[in-house]
Design an enzyme around this catalytic site. Sequence first.
Site, PDB file in Angstrom:
ATOM      1  N   HIS A   9      -3.338  -2.483  -3.049  1.00  0.00           N
ATOM      2  CA  HIS A   9      -2.014  -2.349  -3.647  1.00  0.00           C
ATOM      3  C   HIS A   9      -1.240  -1.176  -3.036  1.00  0.00           C
ATOM      4  O   HIS A   9      -1.820  -0.261  -2.441  1.00  0.00           O
ATOM      5  CB  HIS A   9      -2.125  -2.158  -5.161  1.00  0.00           C
ATOM      6  CG  HIS A   9      -2.862  -0.908  -5.554  1.00  0.00           C
ATOM      7  ND1 HIS A   9      -2.285   0.350  -5.525  1.00  0.00           N
ATOM      8  CD2 HIS A   9      -4.136  -0.715  -5.990  1.00  0.00           C
ATOM      9  CE1 HIS A   9      -3.156   1.249  -5.916  1.00  0.00           C
ATOM     10  NE2 HIS A   9      -4.295   0.633  -6.201  1.00  0.00           N
ATOM     11  N   GLU A  82     -10.163  -2.711 -10.141  1.00  0.00           N
ATOM     12  CA  GLU A  82     -10.845  -1.501  -9.687  1.00  0.00           C
ATOM     13  C   GLU A  82     -12.075  -1.243 -10.562  1.00  0.00           C
ATOM     14  O   GLU A  82     -12.208  -1.812 -11.654  1.00  0.00           O
ATOM     15  CB  GLU A  82      -9.862  -0.324  -9.756  1.00  0.00           C
ATOM     16  CG  GLU A  82     -10.400   1.027  -9.308  1.00  0.00           C
ATOM     17  CD  GLU A  82     -10.854   1.038  -7.864  1.00  0.00           C
ATOM     18  OE1 GLU A  82     -11.988   0.581  -7.618  1.00  0.00           O
ATOM     19  OE2 GLU A  82     -10.101   1.523  -6.998  1.00  0.00           O
TER      20      GLU A  82
END
Length: 218
Positions: A9, A82
């Site tokens: 990202h 994550e």
Amino acid sequence: MTEILLIRHGETAWNAKRRLQGHLDIPLNEEGERQAAALGRALRDKPLDAVFSSDLQRARQTAEAIAAPRGMQVHLDRGLRERCYGAFEGMLYGEVSQRYPEAYTAWQARDIDARFPEGVHIAETLREFSQRVVATITRIVTENKFRRVAMVAHGGVLECAYRAAQGLGFSHARDFDIFNASVNRFTWDGSKLKIEHWGDITHLQELDEEALDELDQT
């Protein structure tokens, strides 16, 4: 053979400050939005069969910049999140070392079975996280007949994929960079991941050029 574009990202305010995010849902900052837009432009003419993303908004926003210009849907998958860092989440690295010195030492040593103190979320061990990531990536490509698929995720996810493809355990120090908004190309042959190209950020060079142009105009 499936080509996988595994993408980190764009930048967040917490990335810039080295504040741990984990499962906390932090949006892109202004620079991250610019990075995502540049990424979308760079991949605009690249054929893609699907775009997948972690369901956390920093990854989702980045994925939308790729999918929206194509009129494609972003498929959200929690398995691309994550690692969950438990009580570490929301803290600066220096704060973690001061408040949880033993757990911080285990983290820096890449202790694969260390579980950090519980916070808003229950922390994952490195082993659990790595197994989740590799299982998610392989599930996505084996359940579908994709020729080329983009997956937008997080730095830790990219690290797990890199190590799995290279056959590197976590005892091996991380000697490779993981850039925001980078494109990392893998292939899946039905049994294993292979890295074709790592850490492509050439599309971000235009942002530096834009910044120089702005300086010239002031």
